[in-house]
Design a protein around this motif. Structure first.
Motif, PDB file in Angstrom:
ATOM      1  N   PHE A 100      43.831  60.609  24.263  1.00  0.00           N
ATOM      2  CA  PHE A 100      42.407  60.288  24.465  1.00  0.00           C
ATOM      3  C   PHE A 100      41.706  60.009  23.138  1.00  0.00           C
ATOM      4  N   GLN A 101      42.084  60.747  22.101  1.00  0.00           N
ATOM      5  CA  GLN A 101      41.484  60.513  20.779  1.00  0.00           C
ATOM      6  C   GLN A 101      41.798  59.090  20.302  1.00  0.00           C
ATOM      7  N   GLU A 102      43.030  58.675  20.548  1.00  0.00           N
ATOM      8  CA  GLU A 102      43.470  57.343  20.137  1.00  0.00           C
ATOM      9  C   GLU A 102      42.684  56.262  20.900  1.00  0.00           C
ATOM     10  N   CYS A 103      42.545  56.450  22.215  1.00  0.00           N
ATOM     11  CA  CYS A 103      41.777  55.480  23.029  1.00  0.00           C
ATOM     12  C   CYS A 103      40.329  55.398  22.544  1.00  0.00           C
ATOM     13  N   GLN A 104      39.748  56.570  22.279  1.00  0.00           N
ATOM     14  CA  GLN A 104      38.345  56.615  21.848  1.00  0.00           C
ATOM     15  C   GLN A 104      38.169  55.924  20.497  1.00  0.00           C
ATOM     16  N   ARG A 105      39.147  56.123  19.614  1.00  0.00           N
ATOM     17  CA  ARG A 105      39.092  55.504  18.275  1.00  0.00           C
ATOM     18  C   ARG A 105      39.136  53.978  18.403  1.00  0.00           C
ATOM     19  N   LYS A 106      40.039  53.484  19.287  1.00  0.00           N
ATOM     20  CA  LYS A 106      40.164  52.030  19.480  1.00  0.00           C
ATOM     21  C   LYS A 106      38.876  51.415  20.033  1.00  0.00           C
ATOM     22  N   LEU A 107      38.213  52.174  20.901  1.00  0.00           N
ATOM     23  CA  LEU A 107      36.987  51.673  21.529  1.00  0.00           C
ATOM     24  C   LEU A 107      35.780  51.814  20.606  1.00  0.00           C
ATOM     25  N   ASP A 108      35.955  52.659  19.580  1.00  0.00           N
ATOM     26  CA  ASP A 108      34.854  52.984  18.666  1.00  0.00           C
ATOM     27  C   ASP A 108      33.670  53.586  19.439  1.00  0.00           C
ATOM     28  N   HIS A 109      33.969  54.484  20.354  1.00  0.00           N
ATOM     29  CA  HIS A 109      32.923  55.156  21.134  1.00  0.00           C
ATOM     30  C   HIS A 109      32.524  56.467  20.472  1.00  0.00           C
ATOM     31  N   LYS A 110      31.225  56.745  20.440  1.00  0.00           N
ATOM     32  CA  LYS A 110      30.780  58.045  19.940  1.00  0.00           C
ATOM     33  C   LYS A 110      31.087  59.138  20.965  1.00  0.00           C
ATOM     34  N   LEU A 111      30.938  58.786  22.245  1.00  0.00           N
ATOM     35  CA  LEU A 111      31.145  59.769  23.317  1.00  0.00           C
ATOM     36  C   LEU A 111      32.575  59.725  23.828  1.00  0.00           C
ATOM     37  N   SER A 112      33.061  60.884  24.260  1.00  0.00           N
ATOM     38  CA  SER A 112      34.424  60.906  24.804  1.00  0.00           C
ATOM     39  C   SER A 112      34.409  60.541  26.295  1.00  0.00           C
ATOM     40  N   LEU A 113      35.591  60.386  26.848  1.00  0.00           N
ATOM     41  CA  LEU A 113      35.754  59.875  28.218  1.00  0.00           C
ATOM     42  C   LEU A 113      34.942  60.656  29.264  1.00  0.00           C
ATOM     43  N   ASP A 114      34.878  61.994  29.124  1.00  0.00           N
ATOM     44  CA  ASP A 114      34.192  62.781  30.159  1.00  0.00           C
ATOM     45  C   ASP A 114      32.733  62.375  30.343  1.00  0.00           C
TER      46      ASP A 114
ATOM     47  N   ASN B  46      53.177  51.466  24.428  1.00  0.00           N
ATOM     48  CA  ASN B  46      53.042  51.964  23.054  1.00  0.00           C
ATOM     49  C   ASN B  46      52.386  53.340  22.978  1.00  0.00           C
ATOM     50  N   LEU B  47      51.677  53.716  24.062  1.00  0.00           N
ATOM     51  CA  LEU B  47      50.951  54.987  24.020  1.00  0.00           C
ATOM     52  C   LEU B  47      51.567  56.056  24.922  1.00  0.00           C
ATOM     53  N   VAL B  48      52.566  55.645  25.714  1.00  0.00           N
ATOM     54  CA  VAL B  48      53.148  56.558  26.700  1.00  0.00           C
ATOM     55  C   VAL B  48      53.543  57.910  26.093  1.00  0.00           C
ATOM     56  N   HIS B  49      54.113  57.868  24.876  1.00  0.00           N
ATOM     57  CA  HIS B  49      54.594  59.116  24.245  1.00  0.00           C
ATOM     58  C   HIS B  49      53.455  60.083  23.903  1.00  0.00           C
ATOM     59  N   LEU B  50      52.199  59.580  23.890  1.00  0.00           N
ATOM     60  CA  LEU B  50      51.057  60.441  23.545  1.00  0.00           C
ATOM     61  C   LEU B  50      50.456  61.143  24.767  1.00  0.00           C
ATOM     62  N   ILE B  51      50.835  60.662  25.949  1.00  0.00           N
ATOM     63  CA  ILE B  51      50.229  61.222  27.167  1.00  0.00           C
ATOM     64  C   ILE B  51      50.782  62.628  27.434  1.00  0.00           C
ATOM     65  N   PRO B  52      49.882  63.628  27.530  1.00  0.00           N
ATOM     66  CA  PRO B  52      50.356  64.996  27.769  1.00  0.00           C
ATOM     67  C   PRO B  52      51.021  65.118  29.140  1.00  0.00           C
ATOM     68  N   SER B  53      51.982  66.034  29.241  1.00  0.00           N
ATOM     69  CA  SER B  53      52.752  66.125  30.489  1.00  0.00           C
ATOM     70  C   SER B  53      51.870  66.510  31.676  1.00  0.00           C
ATOM     71  N   ALA B  54      50.812  67.288  31.412  1.00  0.00           N
ATOM     72  CA  ALA B  54      49.916  67.709  32.496  1.00  0.00           C
ATOM     73  C   ALA B  54      49.219  66.508  33.153  1.00  0.00           C
ATOM     74  N   LEU B  55      49.238  65.387  32.439  1.00  0.00           N
ATOM     75  CA  LEU B  55      48.528  64.198  32.915  1.00  0.00           C
ATOM     76  C   LEU B  55      49.449  63.200  33.618  1.00  0.00           C
ATOM     77  N   GLN B  56      50.747  63.415  33.524  1.00  0.00           N
ATOM     78  CA  GLN B  56      51.707  62.481  34.129  1.00  0.00           C
ATOM     79  C   GLN B  56      51.405  62.287  35.625  1.00  0.00           C
ATOM     80  N   ASN B  57      51.320  61.034  36.056  1.00  0.00           N
ATOM     81  CA  ASN B  57      51.059  60.672  37.465  1.00  0.00           C
ATOM     82  C   ASN B  57      49.771  61.288  38.040  1.00  0.00           C
TER      83      ASN B  57
END
Length: 292
Positions: free
Chosen positions: A94-108, A12-23
């Protein structure tokens, strides 16, 4: 790992992944799964077994000394991971993942945790030592602290080592990296013109030295700004000395922070000035160990 890495495989999220991140999952997350596995299956249980007998804790660290080297691998990959994050960290995925997790901090912020964790162990062990003067297990705690400091040192050394550029050979074949650091260096060559010799007396070169069991590398440190971010250092290779043909003079007249390394029966002499007498002595003792 669950909120981000696994989501990269979510159809469901594959289309949001930027091409630079593929594999590029392995680059972004490094060996985080390995670190997680080690803690979850092994280390955590062993530490929990010490709740009733905290004096046994040190043994966990001593027993797992080899396993904790996984942090070195993680830290070595960190610059690549950060570069990738700078490229695509602000993507919708990443914004979508962070929203689902309800995290204040981002992945980095979470990707920095393992780097912080390995340095936190030494602080925890130091605190425990303060509370356990002359009691059972104190000696083992001291040994555990030394073990962790050793791991931090080798992580730190390897971070510098991966930034060496222009060395033709394979760094991994030079033996263990024992020390690395910056020095003032003067050279004196028997061959060559007197003019070169005279110049060499006055103006030192700034060199970053890497001492391996088989070789001493001289590099020049370069700091590059990466698109407005913190400076990243790289070390361009200048020359190397085989440890099997090196001699050392521990004291140089007029300056107790200087020592000499010479090559081929003093055909080439390198006068090396450390920033302190203590640092000089540490290097000399390590070089001595290699030579003997």
């Amino acid at each position: 790992l669950q909120g981000y890495a696994s989501e990269m495989d979510n159809p469901n999220l594959v289309h949001l992944i930027p091409s630079a991140l593929q594999n590029k999952k392995e680059i972004l997350f490094g060996n985080l799964p390995e670190i997680y596995y080690f803690h979850n299956r092994i280390f955590l249980k062993e530490i929990e077994n010490c709740i009733e007998n905290p004096e046994l804790l040190a043994r966990c660290f001593l027993k797992r000394k080899e396993d904790l080297q996984i942090y070195e691998k993680y830290c070595q990959n960190k610059p690549r991971s950060e570069a990738l994050w700078r490229q695509c960290g602000d993507s919708t995925f990443f914004q979508e993942c962070q929203r689902k997790l309800d995290h204040k901090l981002s992945l980095d912020a979470y990707l920095l945790k393992p780097v912080q964790r390995i340095t936190k162990y030494q602080l925890l062990l130091k605190e425990m030592l303060k509370c356990s003067k002359n009691s059972e297990g104190t000696a083992e705690l001291e040994e555990a602290l030394a073990t962790v400091l050793d791991i931090i040192k080798s992580v730190n050394d390897s971070m510098h080592q991966i930034a060496i550029t222009g060395y033709e050979g394979d760094v991994s074949e030079l033996g263990k990296l024992l020390m690395q650091g910056s020095f003032n260096v003067w050279t004196d060559h028997k061959k060559g013109h007197n003019k070169v010799k005279d110049l060499a007396r006055f103006k030192p070169m700034q060199r970053h030295l890497f001492l391996y069991t088989k070789m001493l590398l001289f590099c020049k440190k370069r700091e590059e700004n990466t698109d407005g971010h913190e400076k990243t250092a790289s070390y361009s290779f200048k020359n190397s000395l085989k440890m099997s043909t090196v001699g050392i003079t521990e004291n140089v007249k007029g300056d107790n922070k200087k020592f000499e390394i010479w090559y081929n029966g003093r055909e080439e002499v390198y006068i090396i000035q450390a920033s302190s007498v203590e640092l000089k002595n540490t290097w000399i003792s390590e070089i001595r160990k290699v030579l003997t």
